[in-house]
Design a protein around this motif. Structure first.
Motif, PDB file in Angstrom:
ATOM      1  N   GLY A 101     -16.833   3.589  14.643  1.00 21.55           N
ATOM      2  CA  GLY A 101     -15.473   3.708  14.592  1.00 21.55           C
ATOM      3  C   GLY A 101     -14.861   3.556  13.285  1.00 21.55           C
ATOM      4  N   MET A 102     -13.160   4.410  12.999  1.00 17.16           N
ATOM      5  CA  MET A 102     -12.691   4.270  11.635  1.00 17.16           C
ATOM      6  C   MET A 102     -10.949   4.230  12.239  1.00 17.16           C
ATOM      7  SD  MET A 102     -12.746   7.078   8.983  1.00 17.16           S
ATOM      8  CE  MET A 102     -14.742   6.524   8.456  1.00 17.16           C
ATOM      9  N   GLU A 103     -10.350   3.854  11.331  1.00 14.72           N
ATOM     10  CA  GLU A 103      -8.889   3.901  11.389  1.00 14.72           C
ATOM     11  C   GLU A 103      -8.247   3.700  10.449  1.00 14.72           C
ATOM     12  OE1 GLU A 103      -7.767   0.516  15.315  1.00 14.72           O
ATOM     13  OE2 GLU A 103      -8.638   0.267  13.140  1.00 14.72           O
ATOM     14  N   HIS A 104      -6.896   4.533  10.577  1.00 13.26           N
ATOM     15  CA  HIS A 104      -6.598   5.040   9.078  1.00 13.26           C
ATOM     16  C   HIS A 104      -5.194   4.740   9.033  1.00 13.26           C
ATOM     17  CE1 HIS A 104      -9.989   7.421   7.529  1.00 13.26           C
ATOM     18  NE2 HIS A 104      -9.864   8.186   8.435  1.00 13.26           N
ATOM     19  N   ALA A 105      -4.301   4.259   8.195  1.00 17.50           N
ATOM     20  CA  ALA A 105      -2.681   4.603   8.462  1.00 17.50           C
ATOM     21  C   ALA A 105      -2.884   4.475   6.881  1.00 17.50           C
ATOM     22  CB  ALA A 105      -2.960   2.567   8.359  1.00 17.50           C
ATOM     23  N   GLN A 106      -1.099   5.029   6.088  1.00 18.12           N
ATOM     24  CA  GLN A 106      -0.739   5.101   5.375  1.00 18.12           C
ATOM     25  C   GLN A 106       0.462   4.640   5.510  1.00 18.12           C
ATOM     26  OE1 GLN A 106      -2.475   6.841   2.688  1.00 18.12           O
ATOM     27  NE2 GLN A 106      -0.933   6.949   1.218  1.00 18.12           N
ATOM     28  N   THR A 107       1.206   3.914   4.974  1.00 21.16           N
ATOM     29  CA  THR A 107       2.582   3.503   4.048  1.00 21.16           C
ATOM     30  C   THR A 107       3.008   4.993   3.561  1.00 21.16           C
ATOM     31  OG1 THR A 107       2.746   2.393   1.356  1.00 21.16           O
ATOM     32  CG2 THR A 107       1.822   1.015   4.242  1.00 21.16           C
ATOM     33  N   PRO A 108       5.194   5.007   3.831  1.00 17.13           N
ATOM     34  CA  PRO A 108       5.554   5.660   3.119  1.00 17.13           C
ATOM     35  C   PRO A 108       5.750   5.722   1.295  1.00 17.13           C
ATOM     36  CG  PRO A 108       6.867   5.260   5.196  1.00 17.13           C
ATOM     37  CD  PRO A 108       5.587   3.677   4.635  1.00 17.13           C
ATOM     38  N   GLY A 109       5.237   4.169   0.764  1.00 20.02           N
ATOM     39  CA  GLY A 109       5.315   3.697  -0.659  1.00 20.02           C
ATOM     40  C   GLY A 109       3.702   4.021  -1.250  1.00 20.02           C
ATOM     41  N   GLY A 110       2.636   4.722   0.015  1.00 21.36           N
ATOM     42  CA  GLY A 110       2.113   4.684  -0.968  1.00 21.36           C
ATOM     43  C   GLY A 110       0.387   4.227  -0.833  1.00 21.36           C
ATOM     44  N   LEU A 111       0.131   2.960   0.114  1.00 22.72           N
ATOM     45  CA  LEU A 111      -0.770   1.994   0.272  1.00 22.72           C
ATOM     46  C   LEU A 111      -0.748   2.357   1.092  1.00 22.72           C
ATOM     47  CD1 LEU A 111      -1.915  -0.100  -1.129  1.00 22.72           C
ATOM     48  CD2 LEU A 111      -0.768  -1.492   0.980  1.00 22.72           C
ATOM     49  N   GLY A 112      -2.407   2.889   1.180  1.00 27.25           N
ATOM     50  CA  GLY A 112      -3.537   3.326   2.310  1.00 27.25           C
ATOM     51  C   GLY A 112      -4.748   2.361   2.447  1.00 27.25           C
ATOM     52  N   THR A 160      -8.707  -0.809   0.988  1.00 24.33           N
ATOM     53  CA  THR A 160      -7.554  -0.438   0.627  1.00 24.33           C
ATOM     54  C   THR A 160      -7.232   0.410  -0.428  1.00 24.33           C
ATOM     55  OG1 THR A 160      -6.741  -2.625   2.372  1.00 24.33           O
ATOM     56  CG2 THR A 160      -4.841  -1.714   0.273  1.00 24.33           C
ATOM     57  N   SER A 161      -6.028   1.286  -0.812  1.00 27.45           N
ATOM     58  CA  SER A 161      -6.209   2.690  -2.427  1.00 27.45           C
ATOM     59  C   SER A 161      -4.645   2.896  -2.009  1.00 27.45           C
ATOM     60  CB  SER A 161      -6.737   3.204  -1.895  1.00 27.45           C
ATOM     61  OG  SER A 161      -6.488   3.830  -0.837  1.00 27.45           O
ATOM     62  N   VAL A 162      -4.154   2.911  -3.822  1.00 26.25           N
ATOM     63  CA  VAL A 162      -2.746   3.738  -3.938  1.00 26.25           C
ATOM     64  C   VAL A 162      -3.403   4.563  -4.222  1.00 26.25           C
ATOM     65  CG1 VAL A 162      -1.147   3.261  -5.296  1.00 26.25           C
ATOM     66  CG2 VAL A 162      -1.843   1.529  -4.234  1.00 26.25           C
ATOM     67  N   ARG A 163      -3.769   6.170  -4.214  1.00 26.06           N
ATOM     68  CA  ARG A 163      -3.926   7.037  -4.724  1.00 26.06           C
ATOM     69  C   ARG A 163      -3.385   7.297  -5.752  1.00 26.06           C
ATOM     70  NH1 ARG A 163      -5.174  10.939   0.281  1.00 26.06           N
ATOM     71  NH2 ARG A 163      -3.115  10.699   1.149  1.00 26.06           N
ATOM     72  N   SER A 164      -4.128   8.331  -6.089  1.00 25.54           N
ATOM     73  CA  SER A 164      -3.182   8.859  -8.265  1.00 25.54           C
ATOM     74  C   SER A 164      -2.605  10.029  -7.791  1.00 25.54           C
ATOM     75  CB  SER A 164      -3.909   9.510  -8.833  1.00 25.54           C
ATOM     76  OG  SER A 164      -5.116   9.934  -8.742  1.00 25.54           O
ATOM     77  N   TYR A 182      -8.189   7.455  -7.251  1.00 26.44           N
ATOM     78  CA  TYR A 182      -7.267   6.228  -6.332  1.00 26.44           C
ATOM     79  C   TYR A 182      -6.998   5.863  -8.288  1.00 26.44           C
ATOM     80  CZ  TYR A 182     -10.172   6.356  -2.426  1.00 26.44           C
ATOM     81  OH  TYR A 182     -10.167   7.421  -1.421  1.00 26.44           O
ATOM     82  N   GLU A 183      -5.838   4.967  -8.382  1.00 26.06           N
ATOM     83  CA  GLU A 183      -4.712   3.946  -9.238  1.00 26.06           C
ATOM     84  C   GLU A 183      -6.156   2.947  -8.924  1.00 26.06           C
ATOM     85  OE1 GLU A 183      -3.184   5.062 -11.164  1.00 26.06           O
ATOM     86  OE2 GLU A 183      -2.989   7.057 -11.411  1.00 26.06           O
ATOM     87  N   SER A 184      -6.144   2.355  -7.853  1.00 28.98           N
ATOM     88  CA  SER A 184      -7.197   1.158  -7.497  1.00 28.98           C
ATOM     89  C   SER A 184      -7.395   1.608  -6.239  1.00 28.98           C
ATOM     90  CB  SER A 184      -5.302  -0.246  -7.764  1.00 28.98           C
ATOM     91  OG  SER A 184      -5.053   0.120  -6.373  1.00 28.98           O
ATOM     92  N   TYR A 185      -7.715   0.575  -6.179  1.00 31.87           N
ATOM     93  CA  TYR A 185      -8.244   0.008  -4.116  1.00 31.87           C
ATOM     94  C   TYR A 185      -9.238  -1.163  -4.399  1.00 31.87           C
ATOM     95  CZ  TYR A 185     -13.518   1.425  -5.498  1.00 31.87           C
ATOM     96  OH  TYR A 185     -14.461   1.260  -5.993  1.00 31.87           O
ATOM     97  N   THR A 186      -9.209  -1.760  -3.428  1.00 33.39           N
ATOM     98  CA  THR A 186     -10.015  -2.761  -3.311  1.00 33.39           C
ATOM     99  C   THR A 186     -11.363  -2.842  -1.594  1.00 33.39           C
ATOM    100  OG1 THR A 186      -8.171  -3.755  -1.393  1.00 33.39           O
ATOM    101  CG2 THR A 186      -8.614  -5.059  -3.537  1.00 33.39           C
TER     102      THR A 186
END
Length: 129
Positions: free
Chosen positions: A57-68, A28-32, A101-105
């Motif tokens: 396999g892999m899945e991705h999701a991105q919120t409009p607010g920038g959380l990936g 889970t990340s917030v990009r710079s 990345y600004e932050s991630y977990t």
């Protein structure tokens, strides 16, 4: 009516429910603001991980607010370790911390239960009209 051909719609489906046990890595990340080279590196990582024995396999999701959120699925802990320690992946990880990345977990878990659901296509009764 438009003369332009319609773009085919690609169905969106989740990764299938695998037979447990298996492992998931939830990133889970917030990009710079700095994203130079991110797209190319991300695409390369998606191709590279497919060569890891035990990758499911892999899945991705991105919120409009920038959380990936990216979820990777692996058959066993060894497959996940091979991915984590891959030399090219390690370089991308370092660059991500330095630039993208600004932050991630990262959460890693062993899946003990898994199931899925897909709605069956319903047939319309022509007599209902």
């Amino acid at each position: 009516m438009s003369d332009h051909p319609k773009t085919p719609v690609v169905p969106v489906v989740p990764v299938e429910a695998f037979e447990p046990p298996y492992y998931v890595a939830v990133f889970t990340s917030v990009r710079s603001q700095e994203q130079d080279g991110y797209g190319e590196t991300s695409a390369r990582m998606e191709e590279l991980v497919k060569d890891v024995p035990g990758y499911l396999g892999m899945e991705h999701a991105q919120t409009p607010g920038g959380l990936g959120i990216t979820v990777g699925y692996f058959r066993d802990a060894d497959a996940l370790t091979r991915w984590r320690t891959d030399a090219e992946h390690r370089v991308a990880q370092r660059r991500g911390r330095a630039e993208w990345y600004e932050s991630y977990t990262l959460h890693v878990a062993k899946v003990e239960r898994s199931h899925g659901f897909t709605r069956a296509e319903t047939r319309r009764d022509p007599r209902a009209d």
